[in-house]
Design a protein around this motif. Structure first.
Motif, PDB file in Angstrom:
ATOM      1  N   THR A 173      28.941  30.430  41.099  1.00 42.22           N
ATOM      2  CA  THR A 173      29.956  29.918  40.180  1.00 42.22           C
ATOM      3  C   THR A 173      29.890  30.633  38.840  1.00 42.22           C
ATOM      4  O   THR A 173      30.937  30.922  38.226  1.00 42.22           O
TER       5      THR A 173
ATOM      6  N   VAL B 160      37.939  35.186  46.722  1.00 39.07           N
ATOM      7  CA  VAL B 160      38.151  34.407  45.504  1.00 39.07           C
ATOM      8  C   VAL B 160      38.849  35.312  44.495  1.00 39.07           C
ATOM      9  O   VAL B 160      38.308  36.338  44.090  1.00 39.07           O
TER      10      VAL B 160
ATOM     11  N   ALA C  88      34.787  25.824  44.157  1.00 35.00           N
ATOM     12  CA  ALA C  88      35.412  27.073  44.607  1.00 35.00           C
ATOM     13  C   ALA C  88      34.400  27.969  45.314  1.00 35.00           C
ATOM     14  O   ALA C  88      34.709  28.580  46.346  1.00 35.00           O
TER      15      ALA C  88
ATOM     16  N   PRO D 117      39.306  40.643  43.968  1.00 31.69           N
ATOM     17  CA  PRO D 117      38.442  39.560  44.463  1.00 31.69           C
ATOM     18  C   PRO D 117      37.035  39.639  43.882  1.00 31.69           C
ATOM     19  O   PRO D 117      36.470  40.722  43.695  1.00 31.69           O
TER      20      PRO D 117
ATOM     21  N   VAL E 232      41.151  31.554  47.898  1.00 31.71           N
ATOM     22  CA  VAL E 232      40.976  30.615  46.794  1.00 31.71           C
ATOM     23  C   VAL E 232      41.244  31.376  45.503  1.00 31.71           C
ATOM     24  O   VAL E 232      40.741  32.484  45.323  1.00 31.71           O
TER      25      VAL E 232
ATOM     26  N   VAL F 119      40.961  30.975  41.299  1.00 31.88           N
ATOM     27  CA  VAL F 119      40.352  30.182  40.241  1.00 31.88           C
ATOM     28  C   VAL F 119      40.957  30.624  38.914  1.00 31.88           C
ATOM     29  O   VAL F 119      41.223  31.807  38.712  1.00 31.88           O
TER      30      VAL F 119
ATOM     31  N   ALA G 254      34.559  29.176  49.257  1.00 31.07           N
ATOM     32  CA  ALA G 254      34.560  30.601  49.588  1.00 31.07           C
ATOM     33  C   ALA G 254      33.406  30.971  50.505  1.00 31.07           C
ATOM     34  O   ALA G 254      33.577  31.720  51.480  1.00 31.07           O
TER      35      ALA G 254
ATOM     36  N   ILE H  77      31.682  33.829  39.220  1.00 37.92           N
ATOM     37  CA  ILE H  77      33.135  33.596  39.262  1.00 37.92           C
ATOM     38  C   ILE H  77      33.688  33.356  37.865  1.00 37.92           C
ATOM     39  O   ILE H  77      34.705  33.940  37.470  1.00 37.92           O
TER      40      ILE H  77
END
Length: 261
Positions: free
Chosen positions: A226, A171, A160, A206, A62, A64, A164, A229
């Motif tokens: 999140t 990610v 996301a 990642p 994934v 982002v 993951a 991320i």
């Protein structure tokens, strides 16, 4: 590298080959997208593409990215293609209903997101299935173009992180800058192609989500993951811009008095 010139040497990231090598099999419809977008990008923009060694050459993943313009999906798609990956972006369902363009992006394997409807979970299931098949799935966690006055990333939605943590895939945080100079998206519908603008994109290593692995996937945990991320995306954008991102990301759900809407 700039002006469409790229280093095709291969690198190793977690045992996976990156950057150079043969193109993936793209099929007719995605090939049509490439045939349209790549010459346009090379002709009308400059490219400063960094961090391609951080994008795995194979396997489910994934990515982002921040959202600063209606133009940046083309920039990100071109960047991922130059990383030898075929991106499957999650996008607003309304885009898939456009004449001609909707047919193309649907046939090219992009994933519609039906918000606030009975079909809202379909996009998530499609994204998980794509990752499990070894595909490269892209998510705009902000869900819309940033409302931050300085165009820093906003807080993100949890899709996301959920994908993951359910699949165990990496990610990859990607930041882009420059698309807003082509199409500001707010206040004007004019496209500014000349003089040629530089599209700056970088991918980081990642995101480390090991602290969340093996734990029940609750809403609280997803929001925590999140936040990690989105802070990584903001940090990558800070590198591109040569600036320090804000410690607290803009939250569109909060009113001016700080109360959550």
């Amino acid at each position: 590298m700039t002006d469409g010139s790229y280093d095709d040497q291969e690198a190793e990231v977690n045992g996976q080959r990156t950057a150079g090598g043969p193109r993936p099999r793209r099929g007719f419809w995605f090939g049509l997208v490439v045939a349209i977008v790549k010459p346009f990008m090379l002709l009308w923009t400059k490219q400063d593409f960094r961090g391609r060694e951080n994008v795995p050459r194979s396997g489910g993943m994934v990515f982002v990215t921040n959202h600063i313009s209606h133009f940046d999906p083309f920039v990100i798609g071109f960047y991922l293609w130059e990383c030898r990956r075929i991106p499957r972006l999650l996008g607003k369902a309304s885009l898939f209903k456009l004449p001609i363009a909707g047919r193309i992006i649907t046939s090219a394997g992009q994933i519609p997101v039906y918000r606030d409807s009975a079909e809202a979970a379909d996009a998530f299931r499609a994204a998980v299935a794509a990752v499990e098949k070894g595909e490269c799935v892209g998510v705009y966690p902000e869900g819309t173009i940033t409302r931050d006055p300085d165009l820093w990333p906003m807080t993100g939605k949890t899709g996301a992180a959920r994908i993951a943590l359910m699949t165990g895939c990496p990610v990859i945080p990607i930041a882009n800058w420059g698309a807003q100079e082509v199409f500001a998206s707010y206040g004007s519908l004019r496209v500014h192609l000349l003089p040629r603008k530089t599209m700056r994109v970088t991918a980081g290593e990642p995101v480390d989500l090991s602290a969340f692995e093996g734990r029940p996937i609750t809403n609280e945990l997803l929001h925590e993951a999140t936040e990690v991320i989105m802070q990584r995306v903001a940090a990558e954008l800070g590198v591109l811009r040569g600036q320090t991102p804000p410690k607290e990301l803009f939250d569109p759900r909060k009113s001016e008095d700080g109360e959550t809407r």
